[in-house]
Structures are given as C-alpha cells and as structure tokens.
Design a protein around this motif. Structure first.
Motif, mmCIF file in Angstrom:
data_model
loop_
_atom_site.group_PDB
_atom_site.id
_atom_site.type_symbol
_atom_site.label_atom_id
_atom_site.label_comp_id
_atom_site.label_asym_id
_atom_site.label_seq_id
_atom_site.Cartn_x
_atom_site.Cartn_y
_atom_site.Cartn_z
ATOM 1 N N ILE A 344 115.068 50.273 31.876
ATOM 2 C CA ILE A 344 115.469 51.603 31.385
ATOM 3 C C ILE A 344 115.899 51.495 29.929
ATOM 4 O O ILE A 344 115.455 52.255 29.063
ATOM 5 C CB ILE A 344 116.618 52.186 32.244
ATOM 6 N N LYS A 345 116.747 50.510 29.688
ATOM 7 C CA LYS A 345 117.294 50.351 28.336
ATOM 8 C C LYS A 345 116.168 50.142 27.318
ATOM 9 O O LYS A 345 116.115 50.792 26.272
ATOM 10 C CB LYS A 345 118.247 49.156 28.352
ATOM 11 N N LYS A 346 115.226 49.259 27.675
ATOM 12 C CA LYS A 346 114.162 48.942 26.718
ATOM 13 C C LYS A 346 113.210 50.122 26.520
ATOM 14 O O LYS A 346 112.833 50.446 25.397
ATOM 15 C CB LYS A 346 113.388 47.714 27.193
ATOM 16 N N SER A 347 112.832 50.758 27.642
ATOM 17 C CA SER A 347 111.863 51.843 27.486
ATOM 18 C C SER A 347 112.521 53.062 26.844
ATOM 19 O O SER A 347 111.887 53.824 26.133
ATOM 20 C CB SER A 347 111.199 52.195 28.816
ATOM 21 N N TRP A 348 113.824 53.236 27.102
ATOM 22 C CA TRP A 348 114.541 54.341 26.468
ATOM 23 C C TRP A 348 114.578 54.131 24.953
ATOM 24 O O TRP A 348 114.364 55.056 24.158
ATOM 25 C CB TRP A 348 115.965 54.448 27.028
ATOM 26 N N ALA A 349 114.826 52.877 24.571
ATOM 27 C CA ALA A 349 114.883 52.576 23.132
ATOM 28 C C ALA A 349 113.514 52.810 22.487
ATOM 29 O O ALA A 349 113.418 53.193 21.320
ATOM 30 C CB ALA A 349 115.340 51.138 22.929
ATOM 31 N N GLY A 354 109.896 63.504 20.580
ATOM 32 C CA GLY A 354 108.728 64.393 20.624
ATOM 33 C C GLY A 354 107.548 63.842 21.398
ATOM 34 O O GLY A 354 106.621 64.577 21.727
ATOM 35 N N ALA A 355 107.568 62.553 21.706
ATOM 36 C CA ALA A 355 106.441 61.967 22.457
ATOM 37 C C ALA A 355 106.623 62.246 23.949
ATOM 38 O O ALA A 355 107.739 62.518 24.394
ATOM 39 C CB ALA A 355 106.409 60.464 22.225
ATOM 40 N N ILE A 364 112.329 62.110 34.745
ATOM 41 C CA ILE A 364 112.645 63.300 33.929
ATOM 42 C C ILE A 364 113.768 62.924 32.971
ATOM 43 O O ILE A 364 114.650 62.120 33.322
ATOM 44 C CB ILE A 364 113.063 64.488 34.841
ATOM 45 N N ASP A 365 113.731 63.501 31.775
ATOM 46 C CA ASP A 365 114.832 63.272 30.838
ATOM 47 C C ASP A 365 116.073 63.959 31.412
ATOM 48 O O ASP A 365 116.092 65.189 31.550
ATOM 49 C CB ASP A 365 114.450 63.881 29.475
#
Ligand code: KIV
Ligand code: ZN
Length: 555
Positions: A344-349, A354-355, A364-365
C-alpha cells in the motif's frame, strides 16, 4: 446436517436460454435507484423507526441523491399514514423526488393509500401480489387465473379511483411486483405482468415499472440474470416498461445477482443502505453504487461522507454496519499484514495526481468517500516494519532511515505480542520516544559546546554517569566526530558512526530537528539512536548518546 446424499434440498432450476446475451456485456451506465429503506428496511427492524427518525432518514436519502424513495405502506398502520402526511404537508419532498408507497391489491387499502397521498406531486403507486406456486397453493389457495384477476382488478380500481388525485395535480405512476418472481414459473410471471400492463396502458411518457423481486434468494446470480433477460426479451411493451430489480440476500449474493441482472437488461434497482431488510436483508445499494463508481461509472448518488451516512443509519435503525462491510466498514481501509502495508505504502507513493486509481489492496480512494488514509495502517504483531515507519512518519512526522525500520519494527512486534492486541499510533509513538528519544540514562549529557577552529572542530562536553560528572574534550572533523573521539577517551564501549541523517520536525520558530545515528560496536553489532532539539547540532549529539545508552542497556 443431513449426511450425504443430500436429498432434503433440490437444485434450483436453471433457465433454458442458450443464446443468453448478458455474459458478454459490461456495465456502461447507472440504473435508476429506488431506496426501500423506509419500507422494506423499516419493516424488518426489531424496533421500527419513529416518525422523527424516518424524517431524518428521508432527508438523508434525499441528500444522497435518491430520486425515488419508497416511504412506507400508508394503509398498513396509522404511523405509516401519518408519516406520509408529514412529508407532504410539511413540504419536505423536493420537486424532483418521487415518493413511492406500497399497497396490496385490495380496494380498501388502495382507497386509504390514495387518501394518504393527497397533495403529493410525484407518486409511484406500488401494487403487489404473490405469484409463486407455493404462495398460490398454501397461502391464497387460488388458481393462476384468480391471481391474475387480483392484480388486474386492483390496477383497474386504482386507475378509476386515482382520478381526483391526478386531476388535483399529482403525477401518479404504477409499479407492479409479482412477489416471489424468482420462484414463479417464468411464463406465468410474464402472463401476469402482461395482463397488468394491458390494464394500465403505459405510454412513452407514462411508463409502467415492473419490479421483479427475488423476494427470497434461492438461485445463483447467473440464474437470476437469465430470468431477467428472459423477461426483458418476452415483454411485448418493453419500450414503455421500466424493468426493476428487487433482490434480497439470503444466499449472500444480492449484489452479484443485481449486477448480473443489470447486464441482463434491467433499468432500475430497489434496495437499502448497507443492506438492511427482511432476514439477511435487501441488496446493499451503497455497495452496488460504489462498485459502479470504481469501474468509472458515476452512480449519481453521493457517498462522499459515508461516515455520516453510516452514523445516521446506525442511530436510526439501531443496527451496526459490520466492520468488514464493503466501503463503509470500520476495517475496510485497514491493513494489518506487513506485506499489505508495504505494498500500500509503495503503490500509494507511486500514485500520480489525476492518474487512474491504482493503489494495491485499496480498490477505492478512501478520500472519495470521506474516509482517511490515517486509518489505513494499524499495527499488530503481524504488522511489518513498513507499517510502523508509516505511522511514525504520517502521524508524528518522523522520517526514519530505511535501515532503522527493521530495528523499530522488531521492538513494536514484541510489544504487540506482549500486549496481545493491536497498538494505537500513540502507543507506537510512546515506544519510539522511550526507546530512542528519551534514552538519557545511564549516560546523561549535561553540557555540549563546539568551538570552530580552521578545518577542525573542538568540542567540550560534560556527562554524568553513576552519579559522577565527567568533563570531555576532543577535536574532530565535525561535532559528531569530535564528540565520538571525546567519548573514546572514557571507558565507555567503543563504536564507529556508520550513518547519520536528520530532518526538521514542524516548521517556523517552533521547528525542532531530529537526528538518527547508526553506530557499530566493537563486536560488530549495529544499532540506532535518535535525538531531537531545536539546535540541529545538539540533536545529533543526543542521538549519539541515545545509541550509546541503548548499547549499554543491551549489554
Ligand atoms: O421482497 C419483495 O418481494 C417485496 C415486494 C413487496 C416487492 O418487498
Ligand atoms: Zn423485499
């Protein structure tokens, strides 16, 4: 349970539809939504909502964006009648919202319902009768022809009796439900729907709503989709018919059944928030709507403050949204496992503003529905170092060097193991402070000063240890080097500094610095220390003392 072979239950009959189209379709648009919280949901509550609670719930549904709301069964009780009147007389129904009322196919009940609706602007009059073979046989002891007559007679009676209401300005549409549709032989369900449609004579501007309920969910979602596609293909006035779904959730597949039936051609969905309703509930509209949203289709319903919606729902219904309920459950944006936290941390970063949303494990965000990322990472003995580092950084501003994550991760896991429950962010912070920042014993730094000389730095320091004060001084190529050299002249353990990093905590005049020092002891063991101070030089010296004290504690 019965031992095999299971003869007590028989398979649900499939539909013969070899050229079914729905499996090759995708969802492309949002259906018409109808909330039945105030009727189907309310009737299933151990303690039904009071009028005040229903009013609050109605306002909530309007705020979410429902344009069709089944408000009750006004001919069933005085409370239901009064609620309908309160909405109309209190002018609480926005002009673009249609209220729907449920009514059995009985003249007296239709008359009473029409009385309740006096003055309403937009109404869906929902008539129903049971059509399944079991209901026909055990409950009504009526033939198919008699069941059809009950429905068509009621429609004819309504058409006649509604004239004064319509003349006074009410727009009244008809919804008809062959109750237990999914347990009814399809040809008979079609026959009764056709007969009702004939009697009503819908037009392009006055379409009939045929609601096809899975009153009890017996079949698999694909069979439900076949049943809906079969009806959509056989209805002779499909162009002036709104095909509506009304799924219950007895097999736990209400959402799937609804989604597949939308592929099969349905136009409209009835359900409730969070799936309240008889037995296992009606289909959960929050889930169906947000499932569409996460496929790029705006549902036309606003769940951007889902916590508030959940709060009103829980208060009014006295039910709880289970912690793992999609989107709204307490734990659905929580990752306990270390590998999940790390991903999560890596993909969130990596998520670009806008993507398209692409965070692993989080479909979902959370911000889109008013939930915060803060709640995502929680710490227990299964959590990895990444989760701990995340909490310290995002909740408290400490950006720990990568190599330190493992060390603190181990300490946190030991604490969580000993405690046997999850740790709160404050508990993680406390441990970090205790273990690193507040490590001022057995060695306490009481004074530190540097004097700059050409290319070298001279430091003067005072330490207390075991009640004695020691004055130290040495030269080095910087304050840390000078201090470490000064310590080297004592009989404290010898060590080298392997790495050093620092950053500020907060901004402005109140800003403090935090330093992290990694040391290597003579035996090869490495460990970290950390210190904070408004003076960046002092923060690094405190970090050295912290590492030294940790080494002494471990010795
Ligand atoms: O579940 C059901 O069949 C119903 C009908 C009254 C539509 O609630
Ligand atoms: Zn129902």
């Amino acid at each position: 349970m019965q031992s095999p072979p299971v003869t007590k239950y028989v398979p649900f009959p499939p539909v013969t539809l070899p050229d079914r189209q729905w499996p090759n379709r995708t969802l492309t648009h949002t259906p018409v939504w109808c909330s039945v919280d105030l009727r189907d949901g309310n009737q299933a509550l151990a303690q039904p909502m009071s009028v005040e609670e229903k009013l609050e719930f109605f306002d909530l549904l309007v705020k979410i964006g429902f344009k069709e709301i089944e408000i009750g069964f006004p001919s069933a009780s005085q409370i239901e009648f009064d609620f309908c009147r309160r909405l109309i007389e209190g002018n609480r129904i926005p002009a673009d919202v249609t209220i729907q009322i449920l009514c059995q196919c009985r003249e007296d009940l239709i008359t009473r319902s029409l009385e309740a609706l006096r003055g309403a602007k937009n109404v869906i009059f929902h008539l129903y009768n049971s059509t399944s073979p079991k209901q026909r046989e055990y409950v009504f002891n009526a033939s198919k022809a008699e069941i059809v007559r009950i429905a068509t007679h009621a429609v004819g009676f309504l058409k006649r009796e509604m004239v004064p209401l319509v003349t006074a300005g009410t727009r009244l549409r008809l919804e008809y439900s062959p109750e237990s549709f999914t347990s009814t032989e399809l040809p008979f369900a079609l026959e009764i729907c056709e007969a009702v449609t004939d009697r009503w004579s819908p037009t392009a501007t006055d379409q009939i709503i045929l609601n096809l309920p899975a009153t009890v969910e017996y079949g698999t979602p694909n069979v439900h989709a076949d049943q809906i596609e079969w009806m959509c293909r056989h209805l002779t006035r499909r162009a002036v018919t709104i095909v509506s779904l009304h799924t219950h959730h007895d097999r736990g597949t209400g959402v799937a059944a609804t989604e597949l039936a939308l592929l099969a051609g349905a136009d409209r969905v009835e359900g409730t928030l969070f799936g309240n309703g008889e037995r296992t509930g009606n289909v959960d509209l929050v889930t169906v709507a947000l499932n569409l949203y996460t496929h790029g289709i705006h549902p036309g319903l606003d769940f951007s403050d889902i916590n508030h919606i959940r709060e009103v729902y829980e208060r009014c219904t006295r039910l709880e949204v289970p912690p793992r309920s999609p989107y709204a459950g307490e734990l659905v944006f929580t990752a306990f496992s270390g590998s999940h936290q790390d991903a999560i941390k890596k993909s969130w970063a990596a998520q670009k503003p806008g993507a398209p949303w692409d965070v692993i494990y989080i479909p979902i965000d959370p911000a889109d529905i008013g939930r915060s990322y803060k709640a995502i990472i929680r710490i227990n003995s299964q959590s990895g170092k990444g989760g701990v580092a995340y909490v310290l950084e995002n909740e408290f501003g400490y950006s720990l060097p990568k190599l330190m994550h493992k060390e603190i991760g181990r300490l946190i896991n030991d604490l969580a193991d000993a405690k046997g429950t999850e740790l709160t962010p404050d508990e993680v912070h406390d441990l970090f402070r205790r273990e690193y920042l507040d490590r001022t014993a057995p060695v306490t730094l009481t004074r530190f000063k540097t004097v700059e000389r050409d290319s070298a730095v001279k430091c003067e320091a005072a330490l207390t240890m075991d009640g004695a004060t020691h004055a130290l001084a040495a030269d080095g190529n910087g304050p840390i080097d000078a201090f470490v050299r000064a310590l080297g002249a004592t009989n404290l353990p010898k060590f080298d500094v392997l790495s050093y990093s620092e950053h500020s905590l907060g901004t402005g005049a109140e800003a403090r610095a935090v330093s992290y020092i990694q040391i290597k002891l003579a035996g090869g063991r490495t460990l970290y220390g950390a210190g904070t101070d408004t003076n960046i030089e002092l923060a690094s010296i405190k970090a050295v003392v912290s590492a030294l004290n940790r080494a002494l504690a471990k010795k």
